[in-house]
Scaffold this motif. Structure first.
Motif, mmCIF file in Angstrom:
data_model
loop_
_atom_site.group_PDB
_atom_site.id
_atom_site.type_symbol
_atom_site.label_atom_id
_atom_site.label_comp_id
_atom_site.label_asym_id
_atom_site.label_seq_id
_atom_site.Cartn_x
_atom_site.Cartn_y
_atom_site.Cartn_z
ATOM 1 N N LEU A 157 0.324 -1.395 -0.255
ATOM 2 C CA LEU A 157 0.045 0.157 0.194
ATOM 3 C C LEU A 157 0.339 1.616 -0.493
ATOM 4 C CD1 LEU A 157 -3.329 -0.259 2.375
ATOM 5 C CD2 LEU A 157 -3.018 -0.452 0.157
ATOM 6 N N ARG A 181 -6.785 1.961 11.314
ATOM 7 C CA ARG A 181 -8.023 2.578 12.055
ATOM 8 C C ARG A 181 -8.954 1.161 12.863
ATOM 9 N NH1 ARG A 181 -9.992 1.971 7.509
ATOM 10 N NH2 ARG A 181 -12.380 2.023 6.424
ATOM 11 N N THR A 261 -11.728 13.221 1.392
ATOM 12 C CA THR A 261 -10.928 13.163 -0.591
ATOM 13 C C THR A 261 -11.026 14.125 -1.330
ATOM 14 O OG1 THR A 261 -10.740 10.959 -0.223
ATOM 15 C CG2 THR A 261 -10.490 12.028 -2.559
ATOM 16 N N LEU B 85 -4.997 -1.024 -3.091
ATOM 17 C CA LEU B 85 -6.223 -0.297 -3.445
ATOM 18 C C LEU B 85 -6.253 0.184 -1.551
ATOM 19 C CD1 LEU B 85 -8.575 -1.349 -5.583
ATOM 20 C CD2 LEU B 85 -7.230 0.353 -5.950
ATOM 21 N N PHE B 86 -6.317 1.580 -1.494
ATOM 22 C CA PHE B 86 -5.942 1.763 -0.187
ATOM 23 C C PHE B 86 -8.029 1.854 0.605
ATOM 24 C CE2 PHE B 86 -3.592 5.203 -2.162
ATOM 25 C CZ PHE B 86 -2.634 4.564 -1.745
ATOM 26 N N PRO B 87 -7.253 0.164 1.562
ATOM 27 C CA PRO B 87 -8.952 0.359 2.133
ATOM 28 C C PRO B 87 -9.674 1.177 2.424
ATOM 29 C CG PRO B 87 -7.095 -0.609 3.207
ATOM 30 C CD PRO B 87 -6.601 0.477 2.142
ATOM 31 N N HIS B 88 -9.219 2.154 3.121
ATOM 32 C CA HIS B 88 -10.366 3.393 3.737
ATOM 33 C C HIS B 88 -10.898 4.563 2.804
ATOM 34 C CE1 HIS B 88 -6.406 4.697 3.322
ATOM 35 N NE2 HIS B 88 -7.018 5.918 3.703
ATOM 36 N N MET B 89 -10.738 3.923 1.594
ATOM 37 C CA MET B 89 -10.941 4.921 1.114
ATOM 38 C C MET B 89 -12.077 4.056 -0.369
ATOM 39 S SD MET B 89 -7.489 7.497 -0.787
ATOM 40 C CE MET B 89 -6.483 7.880 0.147
ATOM 41 N N GLU B 93 -12.045 7.740 -4.212
ATOM 42 C CA GLU B 93 -11.641 8.563 -3.755
ATOM 43 C C GLU B 93 -9.934 8.486 -3.734
ATOM 44 O OE1 GLU B 93 -13.940 9.667 0.486
ATOM 45 O OE2 GLU B 93 -12.969 7.814 0.143
ATOM 46 N N ARG B 129 -16.784 0.749 -1.475
ATOM 47 C CA ARG B 129 -14.506 0.641 -0.960
ATOM 48 C C ARG B 129 -14.610 -0.494 -1.814
ATOM 49 N NH1 ARG B 129 -14.190 3.490 4.565
ATOM 50 N NH2 ARG B 129 -15.365 5.195 4.397
#
Lengths: 261, 350
Positions: A157, A181, A261, B85-89, B93, B129
């Motif tokens: 990532l 988180r 964003t 892929l960014f999991p929180h976006m 996004e 997501r």
């Protein structure tokens, strides 16, 4: 299998139920259940100054411990996860897991020896209590965070973010922290619950005016049964509430950051 | 929008790495890099992206030397094997993220990311997501994200390996279409030679950290530079042969070829592609060299017969060895003809 589960649940729940019953019961001597209903015990606990002070101290210590473990744990877990060499990783893991193996009694005695000296006269201060709780709870947060980093393949990532143009600070606060988180929240719930209930170390190093709730609670066991039950139920509620609060706080804070964003 | 690599060397502590790679990808061209695992193809990609620093050599993107440019400033789009892929976006996004880093205004990045998702036919899923998307959808989001900031080059690290066979072929065509549309120099790392041949303008074959051959797919298949390339790309019969009186002495019999031959006594490698051989289905054909066209006729017994739908691949045990052949005929096979046009002579190995 269902029988085992039921038995286990009974084992788990029965003492708590009895505590709850006892805390609102009248007299309770040598019978299975107490007779009468009263809220007297809770009022007694509330009116007791040392319990009220301990309640506040516990909340304050818990909150400070959560903030400190998050501030220390995140960068530390990141460092360990990113460590290139296997040997370094294993050594770091052993080091941060050590407080789990070392009995809090040993740790407490060490604290007494070190912090009662003229050079470091901090024994009895609430800050030392927070430090002790951080040492005891950090391993649990670290464990959760490092496992989640592996699960998410955080290094990939990060590389992706880097290739898209993100510098270190942008990656850390924009990708790493928000990706973690959930594990941060669940780790902090554990930290909060452990901190609220901690007795062994606190009992040894807390000052008289900064005794946390469990330490004061011990006194109650020598008094009336109903009073002790009420005081214990309050501790249980305190642990549940602080755990939930830590979870919600951890969730909310990074949730906001991830959203715009 | 080109990639130019020269003399690129990188060594891992263990001794593996890449050694003296020269590779040019023209503007808008699609280059596939293939090789067995551990051959250095992913290392090569990481060197171009800047995740690794080369020991020696030069990497230029669109003519700009990027040796001292940090990965974040290289402006290279990368699609990772697990998509990353960014999991929180959300999907939107994710695609907007590189634009955000470049200081594009919120309104414009919403618009551009939205367009990118639309051309990937993902508009309806913009607010999902990554964990709510299928593998193929994640793949398309990752591709859109890697292209939305108009990078100088596109690097694909085995992007299809996590997809099932049915989606892989469709995704392959889609990647190629998107790449053409953007006209961007692309390096595609894969271990799947069929994928490489079908998608690329040029294919680079690597083994043990070295680049063995860089050629268009057809040429790579027809004119491999050595045994390794011949065996790795497509199916092959490979025989050691000795040159004698204008013909090739092989373990299965004498063969004639249309290729130029070295002097008598030289040892060479002969390549027969299975589909170039002609199966014999009628009995009583004479073994040996046919007078008419100089073809070698080999009779034998089929020891393995693989049904592959539109075609059939068989092992034929003949005197002196085994021959691998392909045919669309379903009749019993009794032998094969090896016409001189099917016999390739590989250059002598160093």
């Amino acid at each position: 299998m269902p029988a085992v589960t039921a038995f286990y649940l009974l084992f788990l729940v029965a003492p708590i139920l009895l505590l709850a019953v006892g805390s609102v019961g009248g007299t309770w001597t040598n019978t299975l259940l107490p007779d009468g209903f009263t809220t007297e015990w809770y009022r007694n606990v509330w009116e007791d100054g040392s319990f009220r002070r301990a309640f506040v101290v516990s909340l304050w210590v818990c909150l400070s411990t959560c903030i400190a473990t998050a501030a220390i744990g995140l960068p530390l877990a990141y460092g360990i996860y990113g460590a290139a060499r296997r040997g370094v990783k294993i050594a770091a893991r052993l080091l941060y897991l050590m407080p789990v193996a070392a009995p809090p009694l040993v740790l407490g005695f060490g604290f007494i020896l070190v912090f009662s000296t003229d050079e470091l006269p901090f024994l009895g201060t609430p800050w030392l209590l927070v430090c002790g709780h951080v040492v005891l709870t950090l391993p649990y947060l670290m464990q959760t965070l490092v496992a989640d980093m592996r699960h998410l393949q955080l290094d990939t990532l990060e590389r992706a973010a880097e290739s898209l143009g993100a510098g270190f600070v942008q990656r850390f606060f924009g990708i790493i922290v928000p990706s973690l988180r959930h594990s941060l929240a669940s780790g902090l719930i554990m930290v909060a619950a452990l901190s609220i209930g901690e007795f062994q170390l606190s009992n040894l190093i807390a000052g008289f005016l900064s005794r946390p709730y469990p330490v004061v609670l011990l006194q109650a066991f020598y008094g009336a049964t109903g009073f002790a039950c009420a005081a214990t139920v309050i501790l249980l509620a305190l642990a549940l509430i602080s755990g939930a609060a830590a979870g919600v706080a951890g969730h909310g804070r990074v949730g906001v950051q991830g959203a715009h964003t | 929008m080109s990639i130019a690599i020269s003399g690129l060397t990188f060594r891992y502590p263990g001794g593996a790495g890449v050694f003296g790679i020269d590779l040019d990808v023209a503007p808008g061209a699609f280059c596939a890099v293939i090789g067995p695992s551990g051959c250095g193809k992913t290392t090569l990609l990481q060197l171009i992206a800047g995740f690794l620093r080369p020991e020696t050599g030069r990497i230029a993107l669109s003519g700009v030397d990027v040796a001292d440019v940090a990965p974040k400033d290289r402006n290279v789009g990368v699609v990772f094997q697990n998509y990353a892929l960014f999991p929180h976006m959300t999907a939107l996004e994710n695609v907007a993220y590189p634009l955000k880093l470049r200081g594009v205004s919120a309104a414009e990045r919403r618009e551009r990311a939205g367009q990118a998702l639309e051309s990937a036919r993902l508009s309806a899923l913009a607010d999902r997501r990554p964990n709510q998307l299928s593998g193929g959808q994640q793949q398309r989001v990752a591709l859109a994200r890697a292209l939305v900031f108009r990078p100088r080059a596109l690097l694909l690290d085995e992007p299809l390996s996590a997809l099932d066979a049915a989606h892989r072929a469709a995704m392959r065509d889609e990647i190629r279409a998107v790449q053409r549309e953007h006209g961007i120099a692309t390096l595609h790392v894969t271990h799947d030679q069929e994928e490489a041949l079908s998608i690329a303008d040029v294919v680079a074959v690597m083994d043990a950290g070295r680049l063995l051959q860089l050629a268009p797919p057809r040429e790579l298949y027809d004119r491999p530079v050595n045994r390794f390339v011949a065996g790795f790309v497509g199916h092959a019969n490979l025989f050691d042969a000795k040159v004698a009186k204008g013909a090739l002495e092989t373990p299965v019999g004498p063969m004639r070829t249309l290729d130029p031959l070295p002097e008598d006594g030289a040892t060479v490698t002969v390549l027969l592609r299975p589909e170039a051989l002609e199966p014999i289905v009628e009995a009583h054909v004479r073994e040996g060299v046919a007078a008419a066209d100089g073809a070698l006729v080999l009779m034998g017994a089929v020891t393995r017969d693989r049904f592959l739908g539109s075609l059939r691949r068989f092992d034929l045990a003949v005197a002196g060895g085994t021959i691998l052949g392909e045919t669309s005929s379903q009749a019993p096979i009794l032998g094969v003809r090896v016409p001189p046009g099917a016999v390739r002579v590989l250059p002598p190995e160093a």
